[in-house]
Design a protein around this motif. Structure first.
Motif, PDB file in Angstrom:
ATOM      1  N   THR A 179      46.650  37.106  40.804  1.00 45.86           N
ATOM      2  CA  THR A 179      46.675  38.381  41.534  1.00 45.86           C
ATOM      3  C   THR A 179      47.035  38.070  42.990  1.00 45.86           C
ATOM      4  O   THR A 179      46.498  37.129  43.567  1.00 45.86           O
ATOM      5  N   VAL A 181      46.806  39.604  46.696  1.00 45.85           N
ATOM      6  CA  VAL A 181      46.271  40.703  47.513  1.00 45.85           C
ATOM      7  C   VAL A 181      46.657  40.467  48.972  1.00 45.85           C
ATOM      8  O   VAL A 181      46.456  39.392  49.524  1.00 45.85           O
ATOM      9  N   ILE A 193      47.195  45.271  46.534  1.00 49.94           N
ATOM     10  CA  ILE A 193      47.616  44.349  45.468  1.00 49.94           C
ATOM     11  C   ILE A 193      49.136  44.362  45.366  1.00 49.94           C
ATOM     12  O   ILE A 193      49.753  45.407  45.149  1.00 49.94           O
ATOM     13  N   SER A 200      41.141  42.022  39.052  1.00 54.21           N
ATOM     14  CA  SER A 200      41.591  43.417  39.175  1.00 54.21           C
ATOM     15  C   SER A 200      41.160  44.020  40.509  1.00 54.21           C
ATOM     16  O   SER A 200      40.300  43.477  41.211  1.00 54.21           O
ATOM     17  N   GLN A 201      41.750  45.183  40.814  1.00 55.11           N
ATOM     18  CA  GLN A 201      41.372  45.948  42.014  1.00 55.11           C
ATOM     19  C   GLN A 201      39.868  46.202  42.010  1.00 55.11           C
ATOM     20  O   GLN A 201      39.194  46.037  43.023  1.00 55.11           O
ATOM     21  N   ASN A 205      37.250  45.183  44.859  1.00 55.70           N
ATOM     22  CA  ASN A 205      36.418  46.188  45.541  1.00 55.70           C
ATOM     23  C   ASN A 205      34.935  45.854  45.405  1.00 55.70           C
ATOM     24  O   ASN A 205      34.175  45.950  46.372  1.00 55.70           O
TER      25      ASN A 205
END
Ligand code: TXA
Ligand code: MG
Length: 345
Positions: A179, A181, A193, A200-201, A205
């Motif tokens: 990923t 970011v 992203i 994952s997002q 978070n």
């Protein structure tokens, strides 16, 4: 093994390239402080100049804020609380952070941008190489530009001549790239992203909020800002040579009609589902490949499967669309690009 690592360190110190295993995909590594060595990555991959590379860094013995700060400040002039929290939550692991670059980072690595991509990979061989090398390693995926990323040492050998040293660390556990970011536009955009991956997002978070980091309200949700260059964001990428199309169940027959001829050899790649029987399609020369139901397992196997299909002389690959849901997002992204770029070479 220690001898192998020593040999690899020597190659890197001499300005050469070493293919290294990581938990995501194999990387083609060079000393991130050596412009000639980094240029060699571009010429070996056939990658257009100006595409930035990820710098791989060693993991500190104790993962404290101070230890991460020490390592990261060599590469970034502004190591924010968000960057430190994400490092502590996910490194070593499949996450790349885009941060404002430090002065000393060479433009060959950043593609001339003011930011740098940094990742601490989670693979014992990569980590012992990094700690013995004692510096950062610039490493893109170890494939020719635009092609399928390698997840085994054998895949790397298929991409390049024997002249490249390959450290064999087995099959990659995650199987698709990290990923990415972007934290470099935090005040106006928060964490963005640029490339979906195993992290994952939601996971980002959660980690930020657990660490008490406040994500700013987005000033511009129009998407009009100038996006940084990410080669994985080109629409055609990760592509097999064989033409591949994605289908929804009800479209399969029509798509087969329009994409194939009576004698076509077709790879029919789909999830296990009794509702679509071979009987309806028995006028086609189909070879069935059944996909695993888990996104994690499919990510692990995806690139090896695409390579294997590519080598099996099919005329067409018909690949069923992936299920909806965040767990499948990263694979859906790779598969979409692979389909767009397929059959071109
Ligand atoms: O999992 C991975 O990330 C693998 C392993 C080897 O670590 N590496 C990888 O590298 O996928 P590569 O070069 O194939 O993809 C890295 C992506 C590229 O699309 C590049 O444009 C983007 O990261 N990138 C690197 N630095 C950047 C920066 N400063 N700003 C925006 N994008 C950047
Ligand atoms: Mg790549």
């Amino acid at each position: 093994m220690p001898d192998l690592i020593e040999g690899a360190v020597k190659v890197l110190r001499d300005g050469g390239l070493v293919a290294i295993p990581t938990e995501t995909v194999y990387g083609l590594a060079a000393d991130a402080d050596n412009a000639d060595a980094v240029n060699l990555i571009f010429s070996t991959k056939g990658r257009p100049a100006g595409h930035p590379l990820i710098v791989h860094i060693p993991s500190p013995k104790e993962a404290t804020d101070e230890a991460w700060q020490n390592i990261l400040s060599h590469w970034s002039r502004d190591v924010s609380p968000a960057a430190l929290s994400l490092a502590k939550a996910f490194w070593p692991g499949p996450l790349t952070m885009i941060l404002p670059k430090a002065k000393s980072v060479i433009p060959e690595v950043t593609g001339g941008q003011e930011t740098v991509g940094i990742r601490c990979p989670n693979h014992p061989l990569a980590q012992s190489l990094l700690s013995q090398f004692g510096g950062g390693l610039a490493a893109p995926s170890a494939n020719r530009f635009g092609r399928i990323s390698p997840t085994t040492a054998q895949h790397v050998r298929e991409e390049f001549s024997d002249a490249i040293m390959v450290l064999d660390g087995g099959s990659c556990e995650v199987g698709i790239e990290s990923t990415i970011v972007d934290l470099s536009r935090w005040d106006t955009h928060g964490p963005v992203i640029l490339r979906p991956g195993a992290i994952s997002q939601q996971m980002l978070n959660d980690a930020l909020s657990k660490a008490g980091v406040i994500v700013p309200k987005l000033a511009d949700e129009s998407g009009n800002h100038s996006a940084p260059r990410v080669s994985g964001s080109l629409s055609a990428h990760y592509a097999p040579k064989t033409k591949m199309f994605l289908y929804e169940k009800e479209q399969l027959e029509d798509l087969l009609k329009s994409h194939t001829q009576p004698a076509s050899k077709i790879a029919w790649v789909h999830f296990n589902d009794e509702s679509l029987t071979l009987k309806k399609l028995d006028s086609y020369a189909l070879t069935e490949i059944i996909l695993p139901d888990s996104a994690q397992l499919l990510a692990q196997q995806l690139y090896a499967l695409l390579r294997q299909l590519d080598q099996s002389n099919y005329d067409v690959i018909a690949f069923e669309h992936l299920p909806k849901g965040e767990a499948w997002d990263a694979i859906r992204d790779r598969l979409g690009r692979a389909a767009v770029g397929s059959g071109i070479i």
